[in-house]
Design a protein around this motif. Sequence first.
Motif, PDB file in Angstrom:
ATOM      1  N   VAL A   1     -64.205  15.232 -11.365  1.00  0.00           N
ATOM      2  CA  VAL A   1     -63.116  16.137 -11.747  1.00  0.00           C
ATOM      3  C   VAL A   1     -61.905  15.995 -10.835  1.00  0.00           C
ATOM      4  CG1 VAL A   1     -64.701  17.794 -12.790  1.00  0.00           C
ATOM      5  CG2 VAL A   1     -64.033  18.080 -10.390  1.00  0.00           C
ATOM      6  N   GLY A   2     -62.002  15.123  -9.820  1.00  0.00           N
ATOM      7  CA  GLY A   2     -60.864  14.867  -8.960  1.00  0.00           C
ATOM      8  C   GLY A   2     -60.629  15.899  -7.876  1.00  0.00           C
ATOM      9  N   LEU A   3     -61.705  16.475  -7.337  1.00  0.00           N
ATOM     10  CA  LEU A   3     -61.585  17.459  -6.270  1.00  0.00           C
ATOM     11  C   LEU A   3     -62.223  16.936  -4.990  1.00  0.00           C
ATOM     12  CD1 LEU A   3     -62.438  21.087  -7.510  1.00  0.00           C
ATOM     13  CD2 LEU A   3     -60.248  20.237  -6.675  1.00  0.00           C
ATOM     14  N   PRO A   4     -61.620  17.190  -3.842  1.00  0.00           N
ATOM     15  CA  PRO A   4     -62.290  16.857  -2.582  1.00  0.00           C
ATOM     16  C   PRO A   4     -63.345  17.909  -2.255  1.00  0.00           C
ATOM     17  CG  PRO A   4     -60.179  17.886  -2.130  1.00  0.00           C
ATOM     18  CD  PRO A   4     -60.254  17.718  -3.628  1.00  0.00           C
ATOM     19  N   LEU A   5     -64.302  17.536  -1.478  1.00  0.00           N
ATOM     20  CA  LEU A   5     -65.362  18.461  -1.087  1.00  0.00           C
ATOM     21  C   LEU A   5     -64.796  19.699  -0.388  1.00  0.00           C
ATOM     22  CD1 LEU A   5     -68.401  19.070  -0.842  1.00  0.00           C
ATOM     23  CD2 LEU A   5     -68.413  17.724   1.278  1.00  0.00           C
ATOM     24  N   GLY A   6     -63.755  19.489   0.389  1.00  0.00           N
ATOM     25  CA  GLY A   6     -63.163  20.616   1.111  1.00  0.00           C
ATOM     26  C   GLY A   6     -62.667  21.727   0.211  1.00  0.00           C
ATOM     27  N   ALA A   7     -62.362  21.408  -1.044  1.00  0.00           N
ATOM     28  CA  ALA A   7     -61.828  22.414  -1.959  1.00  0.00           C
ATOM     29  C   ALA A   7     -62.858  23.472  -2.333  1.00  0.00           C
ATOM     30  CB  ALA A   7     -61.294  21.734  -3.224  1.00  0.00           C
TER      31      ALA A   7
END
Length: 329
Positions: free
Chosen positions: A155-161
């Motif tokens: 989905v194009g999200l970094p883990l930090g999000a």
Amino acid sequence: MQIRGLALSLIIGLSLTGLAACKEEAPDAASVAAQAAEARAEMEAATEAAVAAAKASHGIGEPALWVLKDEDTTIYVMGTVHLLRPELDWRSDAINQAVNAADTLVFEADVSSPEAGAEMMKFVREEGLFANGGQLTNLLSDAETVELQAALDYVGLPLGAVQNMRPWFAAVNLSVMQMTKDGFDPTAGVEQVLMAEGAAQGKSFAYLETVDDQLGRLARLPDDVQVDFLISSAESIEDGAEMLDMLVEEWTDGDVNGLGLLMANPEMMGSEEVYDALLKTRNETWAPKIAAMLDTPGTRLVAVGSGHLAGDDSVITLLRAQGLDVAGP
């Protein structure tokens, strides 16, 4: 939400302190991997059987609509899908007639008013996010973190999000992002369409539950159940659009039996806990409220998620069990 993503076996959860203390006694990685593979195989077999049975089942060719009434009150009940492809034409003459006749539209919860927005923000702060610097991956094994990262990449999200999100909230966000990425739009969902029409026509709105009622049971599930919910959602991320297309097809065909096979049973939800939190206990709360609407004259259209109107524990089944004459499938 992705049905396969809710349908994995549950494991016993540990607090963060307990996890650290029990680390040396944890089962070896090979054993854990074997158990997970067995659970996935069982779930895939159950899903394939449910899908085959649903495809063999057929409805009336349009979304189902139920009616119950007395001498001065008419209540229409219809199932909804919260996100739809914008190009889908789901309206029927029966639904249009019910919408036009209704003086009050009844939804699951208020999601559009400023008051609802403030309530949702408060709920997310208190129930959806970690306090005191907690992190999501502290609840996950290395293998689960890898599964989650792969889904976030999709989905194009970094883990930090999502690190500050509790597992249930991360799962909801992940599922919604997957669906929107694959072409489903919340603004095209049935509730949003009906709310806009109702507001333009000056209709009254009513609601069956609060934000806390709707999400609280899910948010207060044990951490281990929440983690299973999250990881099973992550594992099925690439199948989500296909499954939702199938559910929408069953809904637009009015195949209540098919929807029940795919959604409204603990096996497909993965556990009694998740099934109870998302469907059963809410249905048991709603049915008396809908029945009580017969005490006030007028015409109402009750529009709730289609999964609540299918299966052995559905709102429709519960209303009929109260002795009410509910016309419809």
